[in-house]
Design a protein around this motif. Structure first.
Motif, PDB file in Angstrom:
ATOM      1  N   CYS A  64       0.614  -1.016   0.240  1.00  0.00           N
ATOM      2  CA  CYS A  64       0.095   0.013  -0.071  1.00  0.00           C
ATOM      3  C   CYS A  64       1.153   0.987  -0.214  1.00  0.00           C
ATOM      4  CB  CYS A  64      -1.251   0.025   1.207  1.00  0.00           C
ATOM      5  SG  CYS A  64      -1.774   1.248   1.584  1.00  0.00           S
ATOM      6  N   CYS A 102      -0.251   3.043   3.392  1.00  0.00           N
ATOM      7  CA  CYS A 102       1.003   2.520   4.789  1.00  0.00           C
ATOM      8  C   CYS A 102       1.357   1.433   5.190  1.00  0.00           C
ATOM      9  CB  CYS A 102      -1.170   1.789   5.266  1.00  0.00           C
ATOM     10  SG  CYS A 102      -1.375   0.287   4.939  1.00  0.00           S
ATOM     11  N   TYR A 106      -0.621  -6.113   0.934  1.00  0.00           N
ATOM     12  CA  TYR A 106      -2.160  -6.922   0.520  1.00  0.00           C
ATOM     13  C   TYR A 106      -2.095  -7.794  -0.679  1.00  0.00           C
ATOM     14  CZ  TYR A 106      -2.565  -3.404  -2.847  1.00  0.00           C
ATOM     15  OH  TYR A 106      -2.170  -1.881  -4.030  1.00  0.00           O
ATOM     16  N   TYR A 117      -3.579   0.517  -2.971  1.00  0.00           N
ATOM     17  CA  TYR A 117      -4.205   0.802  -2.055  1.00  0.00           C
ATOM     18  C   TYR A 117      -3.934  -0.099  -0.956  1.00  0.00           C
ATOM     19  CZ  TYR A 117      -3.913   6.034  -2.562  1.00  0.00           C
ATOM     20  OH  TYR A 117      -3.913   7.289  -3.046  1.00  0.00           O
ATOM     21  N   CYS A 118      -4.232  -0.664   0.205  1.00  0.00           N
ATOM     22  CA  CYS A 118      -4.739  -1.310   0.961  1.00  0.00           C
ATOM     23  C   CYS A 118      -6.632  -1.809   0.969  1.00  0.00           C
ATOM     24  CB  CYS A 118      -4.087  -2.421   2.121  1.00  0.00           C
ATOM     25  SG  CYS A 118      -4.364  -0.846   3.549  1.00  0.00           S
ATOM     26  N   PRO A 119      -7.324  -2.354   1.086  1.00  0.00           N
ATOM     27  CA  PRO A 119      -8.991  -2.494   1.229  1.00  0.00           C
ATOM     28  C   PRO A 119      -8.825  -1.012   1.708  1.00  0.00           C
ATOM     29  CG  PRO A 119      -8.343  -4.584   0.742  1.00  0.00           C
ATOM     30  CD  PRO A 119      -7.182  -4.067   1.268  1.00  0.00           C
ATOM     31  N   ASP A 120      -8.001  -1.440   3.161  1.00  0.00           N
ATOM     32  CA  ASP A 120      -9.036  -0.018   3.856  1.00  0.00           C
ATOM     33  C   ASP A 120      -8.326   1.378   3.485  1.00  0.00           C
ATOM     34  OD1 ASP A 120     -10.085  -1.971   5.906  1.00  0.00           O
ATOM     35  OD2 ASP A 120      -8.018  -2.520   7.290  1.00  0.00           O
ATOM     36  N   CYS A 121      -7.275   1.753   3.349  1.00  0.00           N
ATOM     37  CA  CYS A 121      -6.999   2.660   2.684  1.00  0.00           C
ATOM     38  C   CYS A 121      -7.462   3.475   2.080  1.00  0.00           C
ATOM     39  CB  CYS A 121      -5.421   3.059   2.480  1.00  0.00           C
ATOM     40  SG  CYS A 121      -3.918   2.612   4.032  1.00  0.00           S
ATOM     41  N   GLU A 142     -10.625   2.354   1.077  1.00  0.00           N
ATOM     42  CA  GLU A 142     -11.798   2.570   1.391  1.00  0.00           C
ATOM     43  C   GLU A 142     -11.901   4.222   2.305  1.00  0.00           C
ATOM     44  OE1 GLU A 142     -15.870   2.520   2.077  1.00  0.00           O
ATOM     45  OE2 GLU A 142     -14.751   1.580   1.079  1.00  0.00           O
ATOM     46  N   ALA A 143     -11.239   4.564   2.498  1.00  0.00           N
ATOM     47  CA  ALA A 143     -10.524   5.445   3.211  1.00  0.00           C
ATOM     48  C   ALA A 143     -10.640   6.927   2.239  1.00  0.00           C
ATOM     49  CB  ALA A 143      -9.658   5.984   4.222  1.00  0.00           C
TER      50      ALA A 143
END
Length: 72
Positions: free
Chosen positions: A7, A10, A14, A24-28, A30-31
């Motif tokens: 990512c 961060c 992933y 981006y990783c899934p969390d980043c 989404e943000a």
């Protein structure tokens, strides 16, 4: 062996999915996706090779010796 992507926000590893192969990783991701546009920095516009530079070229003629002149 294929390495898992990292990512760019961060630094976590992933896995790509069939639907998402982004940076981006899934969390980043989404943000980033739900962030208001004012919080997302604009991407730089790509420069075309045809676009002239805004800095004028310095030709040798421009910076040559000044011509002589008569003082009155």
């Amino acid at each position: 062996m294929t390495q898992s992507p990292v990512c760019i926000r961060c630094g976590d590893n992933y896995m790509f999915t069939r639907m998402y192969k982004g940076n981006y990783c899934p969390d980043c991701h989404e943000a980033w996706a739900v962030a208001p546009r004012s919080e997302v920095p604009p991407r730089p516009r790509p420069r075309s090779a045809r676009t002239p530079s805004t800095v004028p070229r310095q030709d040798d003629e421009t910076f040559g010796p000044e011509p002589p002149y008569d003082e009155a």
